[in-house]
Design a protein around this motif. Structure first.
Motif, PDB file in Angstrom:
ATOM      1  N   LYS A   1      -9.407   1.241   4.330  1.00 20.34           N
ATOM      2  CA  LYS A   1      -8.315   1.885   3.608  1.00 20.34           C
ATOM      3  C   LYS A   1      -7.120   0.937   3.501  1.00 20.34           C
ATOM      4  N   PRO A   2      -6.511   0.833   2.318  1.00 21.91           N
ATOM      5  CA  PRO A   2      -5.349  -0.045   2.157  1.00 21.91           C
ATOM      6  C   PRO A   2      -4.171   0.430   3.012  1.00 21.91           C
ATOM      7  N   VAL A   3      -3.523  -0.511   3.679  1.00 22.78           N
ATOM      8  CA  VAL A   3      -2.338  -0.191   4.484  1.00 22.78           C
ATOM      9  C   VAL A   3      -1.494  -1.442   4.588  1.00 22.78           C
ATOM     10  N   SER A   4      -0.191  -1.249   4.647  1.00 22.37           N
ATOM     11  CA  SER A   4       0.741  -2.356   4.828  1.00 22.37           C
ATOM     12  C   SER A   4       1.477  -2.198   6.147  1.00 22.37           C
ATOM     13  N   VAL A   5       1.905  -3.318   6.688  1.00 20.94           N
ATOM     14  CA  VAL A   5       2.776  -3.323   7.869  1.00 20.94           C
ATOM     15  C   VAL A   5       3.987  -4.176   7.538  1.00 20.94           C
ATOM     16  N   MET A   6       5.140  -3.787   8.079  1.00 19.55           N
ATOM     17  CA  MET A   6       6.366  -4.520   7.759  1.00 19.55           C
ATOM     18  C   MET A   6       7.415  -4.271   8.818  1.00 19.55           C
TER      19      MET A   6
ATOM     20  N   ALA B   1       0.822  -1.212   0.000  1.00 20.23           N
ATOM     21  CA  ALA B   1       0.000   0.000   0.000  1.00 20.23           C
ATOM     22  C   ALA B   1       0.857   1.264   0.000  1.00 20.23           C
ATOM     23  N   LYS B   2       0.227   2.391  -0.239  1.00 18.32           N
ATOM     24  CA  LYS B   2       0.936   3.674  -0.254  1.00 18.32           C
ATOM     25  C   LYS B   2       1.397   4.077   1.142  1.00 18.32           C
ATOM     26  N   THR B   3       0.701   3.580   2.177  1.00 15.68           N
ATOM     27  CA  THR B   3       1.095   3.833   3.561  1.00 15.68           C
ATOM     28  C   THR B   3       1.594   2.535   4.171  1.00 15.68           C
ATOM     29  N   VAL B   4       2.791   2.582   4.762  1.00 16.68           N
ATOM     30  CA  VAL B   4       3.360   1.412   5.432  1.00 16.68           C
ATOM     31  C   VAL B   4       3.680   1.788   6.873  1.00 16.68           C
ATOM     32  N   ILE B   5       3.182   0.988   7.794  1.00 17.36           N
ATOM     33  CA  ILE B   5       3.526   1.139   9.199  1.00 17.36           C
ATOM     34  C   ILE B   5       4.600   0.109   9.505  1.00 17.36           C
ATOM     35  N   MET B   6       5.765   0.579   9.962  1.00 14.55           N
ATOM     36  CA  MET B   6       6.922  -0.298  10.139  1.00 14.55           C
ATOM     37  C   MET B   6       7.310  -0.407  11.606  1.00 14.55           C
ATOM     38  N   SER B   7       7.894  -1.547  11.939  1.00 13.54           N
ATOM     39  CA  SER B   7       8.429  -1.763  13.285  1.00 13.54           C
ATOM     40  C   SER B   7       9.738  -2.509  13.164  1.00 13.54           C
ATOM     41  N   GLY B   8      10.606  -2.306  14.133  1.00 18.27           N
ATOM     42  CA  GLY B   8      11.879  -3.003  14.100  1.00 18.27           C
ATOM     43  C   GLY B   8      11.706  -4.505  14.174  1.00 18.27           C
ATOM     44  N   ASP B   9      10.842  -4.957  15.058  1.00 19.32           N
ATOM     45  CA  ASP B   9      10.599  -6.373  15.276  1.00 19.32           C
ATOM     46  C   ASP B   9       9.581  -6.880  14.258  1.00 19.32           C
ATOM     47  N   PRO B  10       9.940  -7.840  13.390  1.00 25.96           N
ATOM     48  CA  PRO B  10       8.958  -8.352  12.442  1.00 25.96           C
ATOM     49  C   PRO B  10       7.770  -9.037  13.112  1.00 25.96           C
TER      50      PRO B  10
ATOM     51  N   HIS C   1      11.496   3.850  -3.175  1.00 24.66           N
ATOM     52  CA  HIS C   1      12.003   3.934  -4.547  1.00 24.66           C
ATOM     53  C   HIS C   1      11.481   2.836  -5.470  1.00 24.66           C
ATOM     54  N   PHE C   2      11.269   1.635  -4.952  1.00 23.03           N
ATOM     55  CA  PHE C   2      10.902   0.517  -5.813  1.00 23.03           C
ATOM     56  C   PHE C   2       9.428   0.118  -5.711  1.00 23.03           C
ATOM     57  N   TYR C   3       8.773   0.521  -4.623  1.00 23.04           N
ATOM     58  CA  TYR C   3       7.368   0.149  -4.440  1.00 23.04           C
ATOM     59  C   TYR C   3       6.437   1.360  -4.350  1.00 23.04           C
ATOM     60  N   ASP C   4       6.976   2.541  -4.609  1.00 23.51           N
ATOM     61  CA  ASP C   4       6.184   3.772  -4.720  1.00 23.51           C
ATOM     62  C   ASP C   4       5.363   4.063  -3.463  1.00 23.51           C
ATOM     63  N   VAL C   5       5.928   3.731  -2.304  1.00 20.16           N
ATOM     64  CA  VAL C   5       5.274   4.047  -1.035  1.00 20.16           C
ATOM     65  C   VAL C   5       5.353   5.551  -0.798  1.00 20.16           C
ATOM     66  N   GLU C   6       4.274   6.132  -0.314  1.00 20.71           N
ATOM     67  CA  GLU C   6       4.216   7.577  -0.111  1.00 20.71           C
ATOM     68  C   GLU C   6       4.567   7.991   1.308  1.00 20.71           C
ATOM     69  N   GLN C   7       4.202   7.172   2.283  1.00 20.70           N
ATOM     70  CA  GLN C   7       4.512   7.546   3.659  1.00 20.70           C
ATOM     71  C   GLN C   7       4.779   6.298   4.500  1.00 20.70           C
ATOM     72  N   ILE C   8       5.770   6.432   5.365  1.00 18.02           N
ATOM     73  CA  ILE C   8       6.129   5.369   6.300  1.00 18.02           C
ATOM     74  C   ILE C   8       5.989   5.917   7.709  1.00 18.02           C
ATOM     75  N   ILE C   9       5.272   5.187   8.528  1.00 18.85           N
ATOM     76  CA  ILE C   9       5.122   5.539   9.941  1.00 18.85           C
ATOM     77  C   ILE C   9       5.795   4.445  10.748  1.00 18.85           C
ATOM     78  N   ARG C  10       6.852   4.805  11.426  1.00 14.39           N
ATOM     79  CA  ARG C  10       7.577   3.826  12.236  1.00 14.39           C
ATOM     80  C   ARG C  10       7.023   3.831  13.652  1.00 14.39           C
ATOM     81  N   VAL C  11       6.767   2.647  14.191  1.00 14.01           N
ATOM     82  CA  VAL C  11       6.422   2.502  15.600  1.00 14.01           C
ATOM     83  C   VAL C  11       7.519   1.662  16.253  1.00 14.01           C
ATOM     84  N   GLY C  12       8.017   2.132  17.379  1.00 11.08           N
ATOM     85  CA  GLY C  12       9.115   1.425  18.017  1.00 11.08           C
ATOM     86  C   GLY C  12       9.240   1.803  19.475  1.00 11.08           C
ATOM     87  N   THR C  13      10.275   1.288  20.087  1.00 11.34           N
ATOM     88  CA  THR C  13      10.536   1.556  21.498  1.00 11.34           C
ATOM     89  C   THR C  13      11.760   2.442  21.653  1.00 11.34           C
TER      90      THR C  13
END
Length: 232
Positions: A56-61, A14-23, A79-91
């Motif tokens: 709404k479409p969203v990805s997590v990774m 998706a255009k929005t990806v929510i990322m975390s350090g721990d898979p 650059h390769f998947y045309d993601v528009e925004q990344i929101i990182r959640v972490g500690t």
């Protein structure tokens, strides 16, 4: 096309990806927040899923630990998947008294002791910052949800076990907490004209005897996830 680190095909993310350090935290978010999640990546066990949140479409990774790891994954997403925004959640570890385990830090800017920014050959010191639109919305959501939070500078450090305790100098300059990724994420976003934000949960204190368990780090810190998903 896939990359050396991501087996997703165009359109899988998706255009929005929510990322975390721990898979495994990404897997938790897919199971508890996404509707009809579908796994798009398992290379190196860096799990990624796409579904919908409130329609709404969203990805997590996951993005792994440290600046080199998050730099690779976020670069490829932008650059390769045309993601528009990344929101990182972490500690993060807080650097000041009065901040409690479970409090959120919305990272307005990110200092760093890494050399990652040297690649840009800028004639000075670059200050990586969050996208203001995402940041202001995150603050509004924290207030609406009644979540304890702070906004300000964090330190993205290459050092987890700091024998010199140099964090005291950062704390004296008002830096709120230390983590290990945001500076590279913010720089990657700026370099390609995309958006990024980091929302952190305090899991440790460097000034008081406070620490969360490994299980709490993986499963219990859901407030930052709720805020992140509200920005989709």
């Amino acid at each position: 096309m896939s990359t050396p680190h991501n087996s997703a095909n165009p359109g899988d993310i998706a255009k929005t990806v929510i990322m975390s350090g721990d898979p495994l935290r990404a897997k938790f978010m897919a199971e508890h927040f996404l509707e009809n999640p579908k796994q798009f990546n398992g290379v190196r066990n860096m799990l990624g899923y796409t579904g919908t949140y409130q329609g709404k479409p969203v990805s997590v990774m996951g993005h792994g630990m440290g600046i080199p790891s998050v730099a690779i994954y976020s670069y490829e997403l932008y650059h390769f998947y045309d993601v528009e925004q990344i929101i990182r959640v972490g500690t993060a570890g807080c650097l000041h008294k009065g901040m409690d385990i479970g409090d959120l830090v919305v990272a307005q800017g990110s200092c760093t002791d890494s050399n990652y920014l040297q690649q840009y050959h800028l004639p000075g010191t670059y200050a990586p910052i969050a996208d203001y639109g995402l940041l202001s919305r995150a603050v509004d959501e924290c207030r609406a949800m009644g979540i304890r939070y702070d906004v300000g500078n964090v330190l993205s450090s290459d050092i987890f076990y700091d024998e010199n305790q140099d964090w005291r100098k950062w704390a004296a300059m008002g830096v709120l907490a230390v983590e290990m990724e945001s500076a590279a994420l913010y720089a990657n976003a700026a370099a390609c004209g995309r958006k990024a934000l980091t929302i952190l949960t305090i899991s440790d204190s460097l000034v008081e005897a406070k620490s969360a368990s490994a299980e709490e780090r993986q499963l219990a810190f859901t407030n930052m996830m709720k805020v992140a998903f509200s920005l989709v």
